[in-house]
Design a protein around this motif. Structure first.
Motif, PDB file in Angstrom:
ATOM      1  N   SER A 168     -17.238 -73.519 -55.580  1.00 19.29           N
ATOM      2  CA  SER A 168     -18.140 -74.333 -56.389  1.00 19.29           C
ATOM      3  C   SER A 168     -17.402 -75.271 -57.337  1.00 19.29           C
ATOM      4  O   SER A 168     -16.261 -75.021 -57.731  1.00 19.29           O
ATOM      5  N   LYS A 198     -22.211 -76.395 -54.574  1.00 18.13           N
ATOM      6  CA  LYS A 198     -21.825 -75.161 -53.897  1.00 18.13           C
ATOM      7  C   LYS A 198     -21.216 -75.500 -52.535  1.00 18.13           C
ATOM      8  O   LYS A 198     -21.746 -76.340 -51.809  1.00 18.13           O
ATOM      9  N   ARG A 206     -27.003 -74.084 -45.253  1.00 16.39           N
ATOM     10  CA  ARG A 206     -27.324 -75.171 -46.186  1.00 16.39           C
ATOM     11  C   ARG A 206     -28.802 -75.559 -46.058  1.00 16.39           C
ATOM     12  O   ARG A 206     -29.506 -75.736 -47.057  1.00 16.39           O
ATOM     13  N   SER A 209     -31.076 -73.011 -47.560  1.00 17.53           N
ATOM     14  CA  SER A 209     -31.001 -73.041 -49.027  1.00 17.53           C
ATOM     15  C   SER A 209     -31.873 -74.150 -49.596  1.00 17.53           C
ATOM     16  O   SER A 209     -32.508 -73.990 -50.642  1.00 17.53           O
ATOM     17  N   GLN A 211     -34.564 -75.525 -47.974  1.00 20.62           N
ATOM     18  CA  GLN A 211     -35.971 -75.208 -47.674  1.00 20.62           C
ATOM     19  C   GLN A 211     -36.536 -74.162 -48.627  1.00 20.62           C
ATOM     20  O   GLN A 211     -37.715 -74.209 -48.982  1.00 20.62           O
ATOM     21  N   SER A 212     -35.695 -73.234 -49.064  1.00 28.06           N
ATOM     22  CA  SER A 212     -36.160 -72.160 -49.945  1.00 28.06           C
ATOM     23  C   SER A 212     -36.129 -72.551 -51.418  1.00 28.06           C
ATOM     24  O   SER A 212     -36.587 -71.785 -52.276  1.00 28.06           O
ATOM     25  N   GLY A 213     -35.580 -73.723 -51.713  1.00 25.78           N
ATOM     26  CA  GLY A 213     -35.531 -74.182 -53.093  1.00 25.78           C
ATOM     27  C   GLY A 213     -34.340 -73.679 -53.882  1.00 25.78           C
ATOM     28  O   GLY A 213     -34.263 -73.871 -55.102  1.00 25.78           O
ATOM     29  N   GLN A 214     -33.392 -73.015 -53.208  1.00 22.53           N
ATOM     30  CA  GLN A 214     -32.185 -72.548 -53.909  1.00 22.53           C
ATOM     31  C   GLN A 214     -31.306 -73.711 -54.350  1.00 22.53           C
ATOM     32  O   GLN A 214     -30.595 -73.613 -55.345  1.00 22.53           O
ATOM     33  N   VAL A 215     -31.332 -74.804 -53.585  1.00 21.69           N
ATOM     34  CA  VAL A 215     -30.611 -76.014 -53.951  1.00 21.69           C
ATOM     35  C   VAL A 215     -31.560 -77.204 -53.842  1.00 21.69           C
ATOM     36  O   VAL A 215     -32.617 -77.118 -53.197  1.00 21.69           O
ATOM     37  N   ASP A 216     -31.208 -78.306 -54.477  1.00 22.38           N
ATOM     38  CA  ASP A 216     -32.064 -79.497 -54.498  1.00 22.38           C
ATOM     39  C   ASP A 216     -31.636 -80.556 -53.488  1.00 22.38           C
ATOM     40  O   ASP A 216     -32.408 -81.473 -53.192  1.00 22.38           O
TER      41      ASP A 216
END
Length: 488
Positions: A168, A198, A206, A209, A211-216
Protein backbone atom coordinates in the motif's frame (compact mmCIF):
# COMPACT_ATOMS: atom_id res chain seq x y z
CA UNK A 1 -3.60 -1.06 -8.32
CA UNK A 2 -2.14 -4.18 -9.92
CA UNK A 3 1.53 -3.70 -9.05
CA UNK A 4 4.15 -1.71 -7.17
CA UNK A 5 7.42 -0.47 -8.65
CA UNK A 6 9.21 -0.74 -5.30
CA UNK A 7 10.05 2.97 -5.21
CA UNK A 8 8.26 6.09 -3.95
CA UNK A 9 10.35 8.81 -5.58
CA UNK A 10 8.45 10.37 -8.51
CA UNK A 11 11.71 11.21 -10.27
CA UNK A 12 12.69 7.54 -10.37
CA UNK A 13 9.52 5.66 -11.38
CA UNK A 14 8.11 4.85 -14.80
CA UNK A 15 5.40 2.32 -13.92
CA UNK A 16 1.84 3.62 -14.40
CA UNK A 17 0.45 1.93 -11.29
CA UNK A 18 2.97 3.69 -9.06
CA UNK A 19 2.77 7.05 -10.83
CA UNK A 20 -0.95 7.28 -9.98
CA UNK A 21 -0.10 7.81 -6.30
CA UNK A 22 3.22 9.66 -6.55
CA UNK A 23 1.92 12.25 -9.06
CA UNK A 24 -0.17 13.64 -6.17
CA UNK A 25 2.90 14.39 -4.00
CA UNK A 26 4.84 16.70 -6.32
CA UNK A 27 3.96 19.73 -8.41
CA UNK A 28 5.70 20.50 -11.71
CA UNK A 29 6.86 23.76 -13.24
CA UNK A 30 4.20 23.41 -15.95
CA UNK A 31 1.19 21.30 -16.86
CA UNK A 32 -0.07 19.98 -20.22
CA UNK A 33 -3.62 20.27 -21.49
CA UNK A 34 -4.75 16.71 -22.45
CA UNK A 35 -7.06 18.07 -25.15
CA UNK A 36 -4.70 20.40 -26.99
CA UNK A 37 -1.22 19.37 -25.83
CA UNK A 38 -0.58 23.01 -24.87
CA UNK A 39 1.81 23.70 -21.98
CA UNK A 40 0.25 25.87 -19.25
CA UNK A 41 1.36 27.39 -15.89
CA UNK A 42 1.71 25.49 -12.62
CA UNK A 43 4.61 26.33 -10.29
CA UNK A 44 5.94 28.60 -13.00
CA UNK A 45 3.53 31.47 -13.72
CA UNK A 46 5.32 32.24 -17.02
CA UNK A 47 8.46 31.44 -19.02
CA UNK A 48 10.63 32.72 -21.84
CA UNK A 49 12.38 30.60 -24.47
CA UNK A 50 15.11 31.96 -26.74
CA UNK A 51 14.91 31.60 -30.54
CA UNK A 52 16.92 28.36 -30.83
CA UNK A 53 15.42 26.65 -27.76
CA UNK A 54 18.68 26.46 -25.82
CA UNK A 55 17.65 28.72 -22.93
CA UNK A 56 14.47 28.48 -20.84
CA UNK A 57 13.74 31.10 -18.16
CA UNK A 58 11.01 30.29 -15.63
CA UNK A 59 9.31 32.90 -13.42
CA UNK A 60 8.11 31.08 -10.28
CA UNK A 61 4.95 31.67 -8.30
CA UNK A 62 5.50 33.25 -4.91
CA UNK A 63 4.21 31.77 -1.67
CA UNK A 64 4.70 28.10 -2.61
CA UNK A 65 6.03 25.87 0.18
CA UNK A 66 6.97 22.22 0.55
CA UNK A 67 5.33 20.06 3.19
CA UNK A 68 8.36 20.55 5.47
CA UNK A 69 7.65 24.32 5.40
CA UNK A 70 10.59 25.28 3.19
CA UNK A 71 9.84 27.72 0.33
CA UNK A 72 10.01 27.08 -3.40
CA UNK A 73 12.86 29.17 -4.82
CA UNK A 74 14.96 29.23 -7.97
CA UNK A 75 17.74 27.58 -5.95
CA UNK A 76 15.48 24.60 -5.16
CA UNK A 77 14.72 24.11 -8.87
CA UNK A 78 18.45 24.32 -9.63
CA UNK A 79 19.18 21.75 -6.88
CA UNK A 80 16.61 19.37 -8.41
CA UNK A 81 17.95 19.60 -11.96
CA UNK A 82 21.59 19.44 -10.87
CA UNK A 83 20.90 16.19 -8.98
CA UNK A 84 19.13 14.34 -11.81
CA UNK A 85 22.33 12.93 -13.43
CA UNK A 86 23.13 11.24 -10.09
CA UNK A 87 19.79 9.40 -9.81
CA UNK A 88 21.32 6.27 -11.33
CA UNK A 89 19.60 3.37 -13.05
CA UNK A 90 16.04 4.32 -12.10
CA UNK A 91 16.33 7.95 -13.19
CA UNK A 92 16.56 7.40 -16.94
CA UNK A 93 13.36 9.31 -17.82
CA UNK A 94 14.41 12.46 -15.96
CA UNK A 95 17.97 12.10 -17.21
CA UNK A 96 16.77 11.90 -20.81
CA UNK A 97 14.71 15.07 -20.39
CA UNK A 98 17.78 16.94 -19.14
CA UNK A 99 20.37 15.44 -21.47
CA UNK A 100 22.69 18.09 -22.87
CA UNK A 101 22.13 20.37 -19.86
CA UNK A 102 24.82 23.06 -19.69
CA UNK A 103 23.79 24.67 -16.41
CA UNK A 104 20.91 25.90 -14.30
CA UNK A 105 21.30 29.46 -13.12
CA UNK A 106 19.59 31.35 -10.29
CA UNK A 107 18.74 34.74 -11.77
CA UNK A 108 16.95 35.91 -8.63
CA UNK A 109 15.03 34.10 -5.85
CA UNK A 110 11.98 33.56 -8.10
CA UNK A 111 13.63 33.27 -11.52
CA UNK A 112 15.58 30.26 -12.78
CA UNK A 113 17.31 29.91 -16.15
CA UNK A 114 18.02 26.51 -17.69
CA UNK A 115 20.61 26.38 -20.47
CA UNK A 116 21.36 23.51 -22.84
CA UNK A 117 24.42 22.92 -25.00
CA UNK A 118 22.22 22.22 -28.02
CA UNK A 119 18.66 23.20 -29.00
CA UNK A 120 16.19 21.22 -26.90
CA UNK A 121 12.60 21.80 -28.04
CA UNK A 122 11.26 18.91 -25.95
CA UNK A 123 12.28 20.40 -22.62
CA UNK A 124 9.22 22.58 -22.00
CA UNK A 125 6.91 19.55 -22.16
CA UNK A 126 9.33 17.64 -19.96
CA UNK A 127 8.81 20.19 -17.19
CA UNK A 128 5.14 19.11 -17.03
CA UNK A 129 5.99 15.48 -16.21
CA UNK A 130 6.15 13.71 -12.85
CA UNK A 131 9.76 12.81 -13.65
CA UNK A 132 10.77 16.46 -13.26
CA UNK A 133 8.37 17.06 -10.36
CA UNK A 134 10.01 19.46 -7.93
CA UNK A 135 11.18 18.10 -4.58
CA UNK A 136 12.47 19.97 -1.54
CA UNK A 137 16.20 20.62 -1.26
CA UNK A 138 16.29 18.31 1.78
CA UNK A 139 14.93 15.46 -0.37
CA UNK A 140 17.30 16.20 -3.22
CA UNK A 141 20.27 15.81 -0.86
CA UNK A 142 19.27 12.24 0.04
CA UNK A 143 20.60 9.25 -1.87
CA UNK A 144 18.44 7.85 -4.69
CA UNK A 145 18.04 4.65 -2.67
CA UNK A 146 16.79 6.50 0.41
CA UNK A 147 14.33 8.55 -1.67
CA UNK A 148 13.06 5.32 -3.24
CA UNK A 149 12.45 3.52 0.04
CA UNK A 150 11.24 6.41 2.24
CA UNK A 151 9.75 8.90 -0.20
CA UNK A 152 10.28 12.60 -0.75
CA UNK A 153 9.03 15.98 0.42
CA UNK A 154 7.02 17.67 -2.32
CA UNK A 155 4.85 20.78 -2.63
CA UNK A 156 1.91 18.78 -4.01
CA UNK A 157 -1.70 18.63 -2.78
CA UNK A 158 -1.04 15.37 -0.90
CA UNK A 159 1.72 14.13 1.42
CA UNK A 160 3.12 10.60 1.68
CA UNK A 161 2.19 9.18 5.10
CA UNK A 162 3.24 5.54 4.77
CA UNK A 163 4.50 3.02 2.25
CA UNK A 164 4.60 -0.76 2.56
CA UNK A 165 6.24 -2.30 -0.50
CA UNK A 166 3.89 -4.47 -2.59
CA UNK A 167 1.02 -3.64 -0.24
CA UNK A 168 0.00 0.00 0.00
CA UNK A 169 0.74 3.71 -0.43
CA UNK A 170 -1.06 6.08 1.94
CA UNK A 171 -1.35 9.82 1.31
CA UNK A 172 -2.92 12.64 3.35
CA UNK A 173 -4.26 16.00 2.18
CA UNK A 174 -1.84 18.92 2.38
CA UNK A 175 -3.52 21.66 4.40
CA UNK A 176 -3.30 25.26 3.16
CA UNK A 177 -2.30 24.09 -0.34
CA UNK A 178 -2.91 27.02 -2.72
CA UNK A 179 -0.80 26.73 -5.90
CA UNK A 180 -2.39 24.13 -8.15
CA UNK A 181 -2.17 23.77 -11.91
CA UNK A 182 -4.02 26.32 -14.02
CA UNK A 183 -5.97 23.37 -15.49
CA UNK A 184 -7.61 22.45 -12.19
CA UNK A 185 -11.13 23.64 -11.47
CA UNK A 186 -10.86 23.70 -7.68
CA UNK A 187 -8.69 26.32 -6.01
CA UNK A 188 -6.89 25.71 -2.74
CA UNK A 189 -6.79 22.39 -0.91
CA UNK A 190 -7.92 19.09 -2.43
CA UNK A 191 -11.41 17.80 -1.59
CA UNK A 192 -10.31 14.38 -0.32
CA UNK A 193 -8.76 14.02 3.13
CA UNK A 194 -6.74 10.94 2.29
CA UNK A 195 -5.87 8.58 -0.55
CA UNK A 196 -5.18 4.87 -0.04
CA UNK A 197 -3.61 2.88 -2.90
CA UNK A 198 -3.78 -0.88 -2.32
CA UNK A 199 -1.65 -3.28 -4.38
CA UNK A 200 -3.87 -6.16 -5.55
CA UNK A 201 -2.27 -8.20 -8.38
CA UNK A 202 -5.37 -10.30 -9.24
CA UNK A 203 -7.79 -8.58 -11.63
CA UNK A 204 -10.78 -10.53 -10.31
CA UNK A 205 -10.04 -9.54 -6.72
CA UNK A 206 -9.73 -5.88 -7.74
CA UNK A 207 -13.10 -6.10 -9.50
CA UNK A 208 -14.75 -7.75 -6.51
CA UNK A 209 -13.34 -5.07 -4.20
CA UNK A 210 -14.90 -2.35 -6.36
CA UNK A 211 -18.26 -4.10 -6.66
CA UNK A 212 -18.47 -4.63 -2.90
CA UNK A 213 -17.54 -1.04 -2.12
CA UNK A 214 -14.24 -1.88 -0.40
CA UNK A 215 -12.49 0.46 -2.84
CA UNK A 216 -13.72 3.42 -4.91
CA UNK A 217 -11.64 2.83 -8.06
CA UNK A 218 -9.46 0.16 -9.63
CA UNK A 219 -6.72 0.18 -12.25
CA UNK A 220 -6.07 -2.37 -15.00
CA UNK A 221 -9.66 -3.56 -15.44
CA UNK A 222 -9.69 -7.16 -16.63
CA UNK A 223 -11.35 -7.72 -20.01
CA UNK A 224 -13.43 -10.55 -18.54
CA UNK A 225 -14.81 -8.20 -15.87
CA UNK A 226 -15.98 -5.36 -18.16
CA UNK A 227 -19.54 -6.61 -18.65
CA UNK A 228 -20.18 -7.22 -14.96
CA UNK A 229 -18.81 -3.80 -14.02
CA UNK A 230 -20.93 -2.00 -16.62
CA UNK A 231 -24.05 -3.51 -15.04
CA UNK A 232 -23.18 -2.10 -11.61
CA UNK A 233 -22.64 1.34 -10.14
CA UNK A 234 -19.35 1.73 -12.01
CA UNK A 235 -18.01 3.94 -14.81
CA UNK A 236 -15.27 2.60 -17.07
CA UNK A 237 -12.87 5.39 -18.01
CA UNK A 238 -10.34 4.80 -20.79
CA UNK A 239 -7.65 6.69 -22.72
CA UNK A 240 -4.70 5.46 -24.79
CA UNK A 241 -1.35 6.31 -23.24
CA UNK A 242 0.77 8.54 -25.47
CA UNK A 243 4.38 7.57 -26.12
CA UNK A 244 5.88 4.26 -27.20
CA UNK A 245 3.29 1.48 -27.57
CA UNK A 246 3.64 -1.98 -26.06
CA UNK A 247 6.35 -3.59 -28.12
CA UNK A 248 8.94 -6.33 -28.27
CA UNK A 249 12.06 -4.25 -27.68
CA UNK A 250 14.67 -6.22 -29.59
CA UNK A 251 18.31 -6.36 -28.49
CA UNK A 252 19.81 -5.51 -31.87
CA UNK A 253 23.29 -6.64 -30.76
CA UNK A 254 22.23 -10.29 -30.38
CA UNK A 255 23.62 -12.36 -33.30
CA UNK A 256 20.13 -13.62 -34.18
CA UNK A 257 18.64 -10.12 -34.21
CA UNK A 258 21.42 -8.37 -36.11
CA UNK A 259 19.79 -9.78 -39.26
CA UNK A 260 17.06 -7.34 -40.40
CA UNK A 261 15.22 -10.21 -42.14
CA UNK A 262 14.75 -12.01 -38.83
CA UNK A 263 13.57 -8.82 -37.11
CA UNK A 264 11.14 -8.06 -39.94
CA UNK A 265 9.85 -11.64 -39.95
CA UNK A 266 8.98 -11.28 -36.26
CA UNK A 267 7.19 -8.00 -37.03
CA UNK A 268 5.08 -9.51 -39.84
CA UNK A 269 4.29 -12.72 -37.92
CA UNK A 270 2.29 -10.93 -35.25
CA UNK A 271 -1.47 -10.59 -35.70
CA UNK A 272 -2.08 -7.46 -33.67
CA UNK A 273 -5.84 -7.38 -34.09
CA UNK A 274 -6.17 -10.94 -32.79
CA UNK A 275 -4.17 -9.98 -29.68
CA UNK A 276 -6.30 -6.88 -29.08
CA UNK A 277 -9.56 -8.82 -29.47
CA UNK A 278 -8.49 -11.68 -27.22
CA UNK A 279 -6.68 -9.91 -24.41
CA UNK A 280 -7.09 -6.15 -24.15
CA UNK A 281 -9.92 -3.90 -22.91
CA UNK A 282 -12.68 -2.86 -25.30
CA UNK A 283 -11.57 0.10 -27.42
CA UNK A 284 -7.87 -0.78 -27.38
CA UNK A 285 -6.16 -0.14 -30.72
CA UNK A 286 -3.50 -2.30 -32.39
CA UNK A 287 -0.21 -0.47 -32.87
CA UNK A 288 -0.07 1.53 -36.10
CA UNK A 289 3.37 3.00 -35.34
CA UNK A 290 5.90 2.86 -32.54
CA UNK A 291 4.01 5.90 -31.18
CA UNK A 292 0.44 5.73 -29.90
CA UNK A 293 -2.14 7.82 -31.75
CA UNK A 294 -2.54 10.16 -28.74
CA UNK A 295 1.09 11.31 -29.10
CA UNK A 296 1.75 14.67 -30.79
CA UNK A 297 3.24 14.15 -34.31
CA UNK A 298 2.16 10.48 -34.49
CA UNK A 299 2.23 9.08 -38.05
CA UNK A 300 -0.08 6.26 -39.18
CA UNK A 301 2.15 3.39 -40.40
CA UNK A 302 -0.52 0.72 -40.11
CA UNK A 303 0.26 -0.62 -43.61
CA UNK A 304 3.86 -1.32 -42.51
CA UNK A 305 2.60 -3.32 -39.54
CA UNK A 306 0.03 -5.49 -41.34
CA UNK A 307 -0.02 -9.16 -40.35
CA UNK A 308 1.54 -11.29 -43.14
CA UNK A 309 2.43 -14.85 -42.10
CA UNK A 310 3.57 -15.85 -45.60
CA UNK A 311 5.95 -12.90 -45.78
CA UNK A 312 7.38 -13.75 -42.36
CA UNK A 313 8.07 -17.35 -43.45
CA UNK A 314 9.62 -16.18 -46.72
CA UNK A 315 11.98 -13.78 -44.92
CA UNK A 316 13.15 -16.49 -42.53
CA UNK A 317 13.68 -18.97 -45.37
CA UNK A 318 15.71 -16.43 -47.36
CA UNK A 319 17.80 -15.78 -44.23
CA UNK A 320 18.72 -19.48 -44.17
CA UNK A 321 16.42 -20.69 -41.39
CA UNK A 322 14.85 -24.04 -42.32
CA UNK A 323 11.85 -25.65 -40.61
CA UNK A 324 12.42 -28.93 -38.77
CA UNK A 325 10.03 -31.78 -38.06
CA UNK A 326 8.49 -29.88 -35.14
CA UNK A 327 8.06 -26.75 -37.25
CA UNK A 328 10.78 -24.81 -35.42
CA UNK A 329 13.49 -23.49 -37.70
CA UNK A 330 17.23 -24.00 -37.38
CA UNK A 331 20.40 -22.87 -39.13
CA UNK A 332 23.90 -24.34 -38.87
CA UNK A 333 22.79 -26.42 -35.89
CA UNK A 334 21.31 -23.47 -33.99
CA UNK A 335 17.61 -23.27 -33.10
CA UNK A 336 15.63 -20.13 -33.95
CA UNK A 337 14.84 -19.32 -30.32
CA UNK A 338 13.90 -15.94 -28.83
CA UNK A 339 13.65 -15.31 -25.09
CA UNK A 340 11.19 -12.55 -24.25
CA UNK A 341 11.66 -10.93 -20.84
CA UNK A 342 8.54 -9.47 -19.29
CA UNK A 343 7.52 -7.84 -16.04
CA UNK A 344 4.43 -8.34 -13.88
CA UNK A 345 3.14 -4.75 -14.01
CA UNK A 346 0.03 -5.30 -16.16
CA UNK A 347 -2.50 -8.14 -16.14
CA UNK A 348 -2.50 -8.23 -19.95
CA UNK A 349 1.24 -8.93 -20.26
CA UNK A 350 1.24 -12.70 -19.85
CA UNK A 351 -1.82 -13.55 -22.01
CA UNK A 352 -0.63 -11.18 -24.77
CA UNK A 353 2.80 -12.75 -24.80
CA UNK A 354 1.40 -16.30 -24.76
CA UNK A 355 -0.56 -15.42 -27.90
CA UNK A 356 2.55 -13.88 -29.51
CA UNK A 357 4.36 -17.09 -28.58
CA UNK A 358 1.78 -19.10 -30.57
CA UNK A 359 1.87 -16.71 -33.53
CA UNK A 360 5.66 -16.83 -33.79
CA UNK A 361 5.67 -20.61 -33.44
CA UNK A 362 3.45 -20.73 -36.53
CA UNK A 363 6.31 -19.26 -38.61
CA UNK A 364 9.01 -21.39 -36.94
CA UNK A 365 10.26 -19.23 -34.06
CA UNK A 366 10.53 -20.85 -30.62
CA UNK A 367 9.67 -18.19 -28.01
CA UNK A 368 10.63 -18.63 -24.36
CA UNK A 369 8.88 -16.32 -21.88
CA UNK A 370 10.93 -15.12 -18.91
CA UNK A 371 9.10 -13.28 -16.11
CA UNK A 372 10.91 -10.84 -13.82
CA UNK A 373 9.84 -8.44 -11.07
CA UNK A 374 9.15 -4.85 -12.18
CA UNK A 375 12.05 -3.69 -9.98
CA UNK A 376 14.40 -5.58 -12.35
CA UNK A 377 13.30 -3.64 -15.45
CA UNK A 378 15.95 -0.90 -15.37
CA UNK A 379 18.88 -3.19 -14.39
CA UNK A 380 17.91 -5.71 -17.11
CA UNK A 381 17.77 -3.07 -19.84
CA UNK A 382 20.98 -1.41 -18.68
CA UNK A 383 22.89 -4.69 -18.67
CA UNK A 384 21.55 -5.69 -22.08
CA UNK A 385 20.78 -9.10 -20.61
CA UNK A 386 17.81 -9.93 -22.87
CA UNK A 387 16.85 -10.94 -26.40
CA UNK A 388 13.59 -9.02 -26.36
CA UNK A 389 11.87 -7.07 -23.59
CA UNK A 390 8.11 -6.46 -23.50
CA UNK A 391 7.03 -3.01 -22.42
CA UNK A 392 5.89 0.48 -23.25
CA UNK A 393 6.88 3.97 -22.14
CA UNK A 394 4.47 6.83 -21.68
CA UNK A 395 5.16 10.42 -22.66
CA UNK A 396 3.00 13.04 -24.36
CA UNK A 397 5.84 14.19 -26.59
CA UNK A 398 7.49 12.41 -29.55
CA UNK A 399 10.94 13.00 -28.06
CA UNK A 400 10.31 9.73 -26.23
CA UNK A 401 11.75 8.17 -29.41
CA UNK A 402 15.09 9.90 -28.85
CA UNK A 403 15.33 8.81 -25.22
CA UNK A 404 14.52 5.23 -26.23
CA UNK A 405 16.30 4.75 -29.56
CA UNK A 406 19.12 7.28 -29.98
CA UNK A 407 22.52 5.60 -29.90
CA UNK A 408 23.84 8.78 -28.25
CA UNK A 409 21.79 8.17 -25.09
CA UNK A 410 21.16 4.99 -23.04
CA UNK A 411 20.58 2.86 -26.20
CA UNK A 412 19.07 -0.02 -24.21
CA UNK A 413 18.15 -1.86 -27.41
CA UNK A 414 21.71 -1.67 -28.79
CA UNK A 415 20.75 -0.10 -32.11
CA UNK A 416 23.56 0.50 -34.62
CA UNK A 417 24.50 4.06 -35.52
CA UNK A 418 22.35 5.11 -38.48
CA UNK A 419 20.38 7.93 -40.07
CA UNK A 420 17.85 7.48 -37.29
CA UNK A 421 20.21 9.32 -34.95
CA UNK A 422 20.22 12.48 -37.05
CA UNK A 423 16.41 12.49 -37.37
CA UNK A 424 16.04 12.12 -33.59
CA UNK A 425 18.65 14.80 -32.85
CA UNK A 426 17.25 17.27 -35.39
CA UNK A 427 13.63 16.96 -34.18
CA UNK A 428 14.58 18.22 -30.75
CA UNK A 429 16.71 21.00 -32.24
CA UNK A 430 13.95 22.71 -34.21
CA UNK A 431 11.33 25.15 -33.00
CA UNK A 432 9.51 24.89 -36.36
CA UNK A 433 6.49 22.67 -35.66
CA UNK A 434 6.08 21.55 -39.30
CA UNK A 435 9.75 20.62 -39.62
CA UNK A 436 9.65 18.78 -36.32
CA UNK A 437 6.61 16.77 -37.42
CA UNK A 438 8.39 15.72 -40.63
CA UNK A 439 11.48 14.62 -38.70
CA UNK A 440 9.41 12.68 -36.17
CA UNK A 441 7.58 10.94 -39.02
CA UNK A 442 10.91 10.00 -40.59
CA UNK A 443 12.11 8.57 -37.29
CA UNK A 444 8.94 6.48 -36.90
CA UNK A 445 9.36 5.07 -40.42
CA UNK A 446 13.02 4.17 -39.81
CA UNK A 447 12.21 2.40 -36.54
CA UNK A 448 9.26 0.44 -37.96
CA UNK A 449 10.65 -0.43 -41.40
CA UNK A 450 13.99 -1.59 -39.98
CA UNK A 451 12.11 -3.47 -37.23
CA UNK A 452 14.51 -2.15 -34.60
CA UNK A 453 11.59 -2.89 -32.32
CA UNK A 454 8.27 -4.66 -32.94
CA UNK A 455 5.23 -2.50 -32.09
CA UNK A 456 2.22 -4.59 -31.01
CA UNK A 457 -0.58 -2.74 -29.20
CA UNK A 458 -1.35 0.63 -27.69
CA UNK A 459 -1.64 0.72 -23.92
CA UNK A 460 -5.14 1.86 -23.11
CA UNK A 461 -5.42 2.88 -19.51
CA UNK A 462 -8.79 1.72 -18.26
CA UNK A 463 -10.03 2.47 -14.77
CA UNK A 464 -13.12 1.20 -13.04
CA UNK A 465 -14.57 4.05 -10.97
CA UNK A 466 -17.57 3.98 -8.64
CA UNK A 467 -20.35 6.32 -9.81
CA UNK A 468 -20.16 8.21 -6.49
CA UNK A 469 -16.64 9.37 -7.48
CA UNK A 470 -16.63 12.62 -9.44
CA UNK A 471 -14.03 14.51 -11.51
CA UNK A 472 -11.50 11.71 -11.69
CA UNK A 473 -10.01 12.48 -15.10
CA UNK A 474 -6.95 11.66 -17.17
CA UNK A 475 -4.08 14.09 -17.64
CA UNK A 476 -2.13 14.46 -20.90
CA UNK A 477 -0.11 11.33 -20.09
CA UNK A 478 -3.26 9.26 -19.39
CA UNK A 479 -2.47 9.22 -15.69
CA UNK A 480 -4.68 10.78 -13.03
CA UNK A 481 -4.65 13.98 -10.99
CA UNK A 482 -6.75 13.69 -7.84
CA UNK A 483 -6.80 17.28 -6.55
CA UNK A 484 -10.23 17.97 -8.09
CA UNK A 485 -11.71 14.54 -7.30
CA UNK A 486 -14.55 14.23 -4.80
CA UNK A 487 -16.98 11.62 -3.48
CA UNK A 488 -20.69 12.17 -2.94
Amino acid sequence: MGSDAGCVDPQQVGSNDTIYSLRQVVDSLTDQDPGTGKIVPWLAKSWDINADATTFTFHLRSGVTFSDGSPLTAQVVKDNFDAVPDLGALGTLAQGYLSGLQNTEVVDPQTVRVKFKEPNAQFLQATSTHSLGIESSASVQKSPQEKCSKGVIGSGPFVLKSYVQNRSVNLAKRTKYAWGSSLWTKKGEAYLDKLVFKVVPEAGVRTGSLQSGQVDAIGSVGKADETALKRGQVDLKARANPGAVFNLGLNNSRPLLKDPKVRQAILFAIDRQQIVDAVFPTGTKPATSILAHTTPDYADLGADLAFDEAKAKSLLTSAGWKAGGDGIRSKNGATLRLTVTWFANAATNQPALELIQQQLKAVGVDVVLKEQQISQLAPTLQAGDFDAAWGNITRADPDILRSQYSTQLANFYRLPTSGLDSALTEQTATTDSDKRRQLVERAQKLIVRNAYTVPVVELQTQLGVAKKVHDLDFDASSRIQLHDTWIG
